[in-house]
Design a protein around this motif. Sequence first.
Motif, PDB file in Angstrom:
ATOM      1  N   GLU A 130       0.813  -1.224   0.000  1.00 57.82           N
ATOM      2  CA  GLU A 130       0.000   0.000   0.000  1.00 57.82           C
ATOM      3  C   GLU A 130       0.841   1.266   0.000  1.00 57.82           C
ATOM      4  OE1 GLU A 130      -2.427  -0.524   3.457  1.00 57.82           O
ATOM      5  OE2 GLU A 130      -4.041  -1.476   2.311  1.00 57.82           O
ATOM      6  N   HIS A 131       2.011   1.224   0.587  1.00 59.40           N
ATOM      7  CA  HIS A 131       2.867   2.397   0.708  1.00 59.40           C
ATOM      8  C   HIS A 131       3.612   2.743  -0.583  1.00 59.40           C
ATOM      9  CE1 HIS A 131       5.551  -0.992   1.303  1.00 59.40           C
ATOM     10  NE2 HIS A 131       6.558  -0.178   0.993  1.00 59.40           N
ATOM     11  N   LEU A 132       3.613   1.825  -1.569  1.00 52.25           N
ATOM     12  CA  LEU A 132       4.332   2.057  -2.821  1.00 52.25           C
ATOM     13  C   LEU A 132       3.582   3.052  -3.705  1.00 52.25           C
ATOM     14  CD1 LEU A 132       5.347  -1.616  -3.698  1.00 52.25           C
ATOM     15  CD2 LEU A 132       6.797   0.170  -2.725  1.00 52.25           C
ATOM     16  N   PRO A 133       4.293   3.747  -4.599  1.00 57.05           N
ATOM     17  CA  PRO A 133       3.623   4.652  -5.538  1.00 57.05           C
ATOM     18  C   PRO A 133       2.626   3.885  -6.415  1.00 57.05           C
ATOM     19  CG  PRO A 133       6.002   4.942  -5.614  1.00 57.05           C
ATOM     20  CD  PRO A 133       5.734   3.756  -4.748  1.00 57.05           C
ATOM     21  N   LEU A 134       1.576   4.559  -6.828  1.00 54.14           N
ATOM     22  CA  LEU A 134       0.485   3.945  -7.582  1.00 54.14           C
ATOM     23  C   LEU A 134       0.971   3.152  -8.793  1.00 54.14           C
ATOM     24  CD1 LEU A 134      -2.495   3.499  -8.255  1.00 54.14           C
ATOM     25  CD2 LEU A 134      -2.450   5.679  -9.477  1.00 54.14           C
ATOM     26  N   LEU A 135       1.842   3.722  -9.616  1.00 55.55           N
ATOM     27  CA  LEU A 135       2.266   3.029 -10.831  1.00 55.55           C
ATOM     28  C   LEU A 135       3.024   1.743 -10.530  1.00 55.55           C
ATOM     29  CD1 LEU A 135       3.267   6.026 -13.123  1.00 55.55           C
ATOM     30  CD2 LEU A 135       1.150   4.700 -13.123  1.00 55.55           C
ATOM     31  N   LEU A 136       3.847   1.752  -9.508  1.00 54.87           N
ATOM     32  CA  LEU A 136       4.567   0.548  -9.117  1.00 54.87           C
ATOM     33  C   LEU A 136       3.604  -0.485  -8.530  1.00 54.87           C
ATOM     34  CD1 LEU A 136       7.190  -0.986  -8.786  1.00 54.87           C
ATOM     35  CD2 LEU A 136       7.555   0.220  -6.634  1.00 54.87           C
ATOM     36  N   ARG A 137       2.731  -0.024  -7.655  1.00 58.93           N
ATOM     37  CA  ARG A 137       1.731  -0.903  -7.036  1.00 58.93           C
ATOM     38  C   ARG A 137       0.846  -1.534  -8.117  1.00 58.93           C
ATOM     39  NH1 ARG A 137      -0.467   2.819  -3.492  1.00 58.93           N
ATOM     40  NH2 ARG A 137      -2.274   3.090  -4.814  1.00 58.93           N
ATOM     41  N   ALA A 138       0.435  -0.730  -9.092  1.00 57.02           N
ATOM     42  CA  ALA A 138      -0.431  -1.226 -10.159  1.00 57.02           C
ATOM     43  C   ALA A 138       0.299  -2.224 -11.065  1.00 57.02           C
ATOM     44  CB  ALA A 138      -0.960  -0.061 -10.987  1.00 57.02           C
ATOM     45  N   ALA A 139       1.602  -2.118 -11.176  1.00 60.61           N
ATOM     46  CA  ALA A 139       2.370  -3.037 -12.018  1.00 60.61           C
ATOM     47  C   ALA A 139       2.531  -4.413 -11.368  1.00 60.61           C
ATOM     48  CB  ALA A 139       3.740  -2.445 -12.314  1.00 60.61           C
ATOM     49  N   LEU A 140       2.456  -4.478 -10.053  1.00 59.68           N
ATOM     50  CA  LEU A 140       2.693  -5.746  -9.364  1.00 59.68           C
ATOM     51  C   LEU A 140       1.626  -6.796  -9.661  1.00 59.68           C
ATOM     52  CD1 LEU A 140       4.050  -4.578  -5.902  1.00 59.68           C
ATOM     53  CD2 LEU A 140       5.288  -5.666  -7.781  1.00 59.68           C
ATOM     54  N   LEU A 141       0.355  -6.407  -9.672  1.00 69.03           N
ATOM     55  CA  LEU A 141      -0.704  -7.389  -9.903  1.00 69.03           C
ATOM     56  C   LEU A 141      -0.558  -8.059 -11.268  1.00 69.03           C
ATOM     57  CD1 LEU A 141      -3.259  -8.936  -9.151  1.00 69.03           C
ATOM     58  CD2 LEU A 141      -4.582  -6.999  -9.998  1.00 69.03           C
ATOM     59  N   PRO A 142      -0.470  -7.308 -12.372  1.00 70.45           N
ATOM     60  CA  PRO A 142      -0.338  -8.014 -13.655  1.00 70.45           C
ATOM     61  C   PRO A 142       0.965  -8.808 -13.759  1.00 70.45           C
ATOM     62  CG  PRO A 142      -0.393  -5.621 -13.990  1.00 70.45           C
ATOM     63  CD  PRO A 142      -0.634  -5.873 -12.545  1.00 70.45           C
ATOM     64  N   LEU A 143       2.033  -8.314 -13.175  1.00 66.82           N
ATOM     65  CA  LEU A 143       3.292  -9.048 -13.214  1.00 66.82           C
ATOM     66  C   LEU A 143       3.142 -10.411 -12.538  1.00 66.82           C
ATOM     67  CD1 LEU A 143       6.352  -9.074 -13.810  1.00 66.82           C
ATOM     68  CD2 LEU A 143       6.672  -8.130 -11.528  1.00 66.82           C
ATOM     69  N   VAL A 144       2.604 -10.408 -11.339  1.00 62.70           N
ATOM     70  CA  VAL A 144       2.420 -11.652 -10.597  1.00 62.70           C
ATOM     71  C   VAL A 144       1.346 -12.511 -11.264  1.00 62.70           C
ATOM     72  CG1 VAL A 144       1.613 -12.607  -8.391  1.00 62.70           C
ATOM     73  CG2 VAL A 144       3.213 -10.683  -8.410  1.00 62.70           C
ATOM     74  N   LEU A 145       0.223 -11.914 -11.613  1.00 59.88           N
ATOM     75  CA  LEU A 145      -0.901 -12.652 -12.180  1.00 59.88           C
ATOM     76  C   LEU A 145      -0.519 -13.329 -13.505  1.00 59.88           C
ATOM     77  CD1 LEU A 145      -4.001 -13.269 -12.012  1.00 59.88           C
ATOM     78  CD2 LEU A 145      -4.283 -11.314 -13.517  1.00 59.88           C
ATOM     79  N   LEU A 146       0.051 -12.581 -14.430  1.00 58.80           N
ATOM     80  CA  LEU A 146       0.367 -13.154 -15.730  1.00 58.80           C
ATOM     81  C   LEU A 146       1.455 -14.220 -15.638  1.00 58.80           C
ATOM     82  CD1 LEU A 146       0.141  -9.963 -17.937  1.00 58.80           C
ATOM     83  CD2 LEU A 146      -1.516 -11.823 -17.737  1.00 58.80           C
ATOM     84  N   SER A 147       2.414 -14.021 -14.760  1.00 63.30           N
ATOM     85  CA  SER A 147       3.456 -15.043 -14.584  1.00 63.30           C
ATOM     86  C   SER A 147       2.854 -16.339 -14.052  1.00 63.30           C
ATOM     87  CB  SER A 147       4.539 -14.539 -13.633  1.00 63.30           C
ATOM     88  OG  SER A 147       5.162 -13.403 -14.166  1.00 63.30           O
ATOM     89  N   LEU A 148       2.044 -16.229 -13.006  1.00 60.42           N
ATOM     90  CA  LEU A 148       1.429 -17.425 -12.428  1.00 60.42           C
ATOM     91  C   LEU A 148       0.417 -18.061 -13.376  1.00 60.42           C
ATOM     92  CD1 LEU A 148       1.011 -16.322  -8.706  1.00 60.42           C
ATOM     93  CD2 LEU A 148       2.603 -18.013  -9.633  1.00 60.42           C
ATOM     94  N   MET A 149      -0.310 -17.249 -14.127  1.00 63.76           N
ATOM     95  CA  MET A 149      -1.269 -17.795 -15.095  1.00 63.76           C
ATOM     96  C   MET A 149      -0.540 -18.622 -16.152  1.00 63.76           C
ATOM     97  SD  MET A 149      -4.519 -17.137 -14.645  1.00 63.76           S
ATOM     98  CE  MET A 149      -5.249 -17.197 -16.277  1.00 63.76           C
ATOM     99  N   THR A 150       0.541 -18.085 -16.696  1.00 66.98           N
ATOM    100  CA  THR A 150       1.253 -18.756 -17.781  1.00 66.98           C
ATOM    101  C   THR A 150       1.928 -20.033 -17.322  1.00 66.98           C
ATOM    102  OG1 THR A 150       1.608 -16.671 -18.929  1.00 66.98           O
ATOM    103  CG2 THR A 150       3.071 -18.486 -19.517  1.00 66.98           C
ATOM    104  N   TYR A 151       2.595 -19.989 -16.165  1.00 63.86           N
ATOM    105  CA  TYR A 151       3.429 -21.118 -15.762  1.00 63.86           C
ATOM    106  C   TYR A 151       2.791 -22.063 -14.750  1.00 63.86           C
ATOM    107  CZ  TYR A 151       6.933 -18.479 -18.239  1.00 63.86           C
ATOM    108  OH  TYR A 151       7.607 -17.809 -19.205  1.00 63.86           O
ATOM    109  N   VAL A 152       1.736 -21.630 -14.060  1.00 62.81           N
ATOM    110  CA  VAL A 152       1.151 -22.473 -13.016  1.00 62.81           C
ATOM    111  C   VAL A 152      -0.312 -22.808 -13.306  1.00 62.81           C
ATOM    112  CG1 VAL A 152       0.623 -22.662 -10.552  1.00 62.81           C
ATOM    113  CG2 VAL A 152       2.730 -21.533 -11.276  1.00 62.81           C
ATOM    114  N   MET A 153      -1.147 -21.786 -13.433  1.00 65.74           N
ATOM    115  CA  MET A 153      -2.586 -22.020 -13.501  1.00 65.74           C
ATOM    116  C   MET A 153      -3.069 -22.613 -14.825  1.00 65.74           C
ATOM    117  SD  MET A 153      -3.779 -21.486 -10.554  1.00 65.74           S
ATOM    118  CE  MET A 153      -5.535 -21.316 -10.696  1.00 65.74           C
TER     119      MET A 153
END
Length: 171
Positions: free
Chosen positions: A134-157
């Motif tokens: 929550e303490h991170l700047p908006l653009l960095l915080r917003a980048a984390l979800l797609p980074l984590v989500l797309l990585s896990l979707m492609t290789y795990v889910m």
Amino acid sequence: MTTILRETSARDPLVLVSTWRAHPGHEADLEQRLTDELDAVLLHEAGVPDYHLVHRFADRGAMRRWLDSADRDALHDELAGIAERVGEPERLSGLEPWFTAVGKPPKWKMWLASFVGAYPLVVLFQWLAAPHVEHLPLLLRAALLPLVLLSLMTYVMMPVVTRVLGGWLAR
């Protein structure tokens, strides 16, 4: 078969799908030979003359080495007597191969399967990670979800989702 080429990074995982059609009376021979191909998955639906050989590669270099290899040439020479290749191989990357491997289902089924894979990841991300960033700047915080989500979707889910829903996706 239409060749699908996508601009990808040299390090993106890739899938190469080749389609073979057995000469009459050689269906069992073709299936046995393609089944013996250890670095690939064979997809075949009963009653359909086409056999799809799915190779997965870590990156473009690994795919290029296979395409230029003596092993591939020998396989093609062996298959020439019992089958013919249909069209050119399809080269796929990202989430696309997971759906192609089950027979290119309708878009609504791909959407639903993607939702089934993504929803639990989004919930887990919101529960476990979001409070800590929550303490991170908006653009960095917003980048984390797609980074984590797309990585896990492609290789795990998606491998799990398409395996579990494979029969339904292919119908």
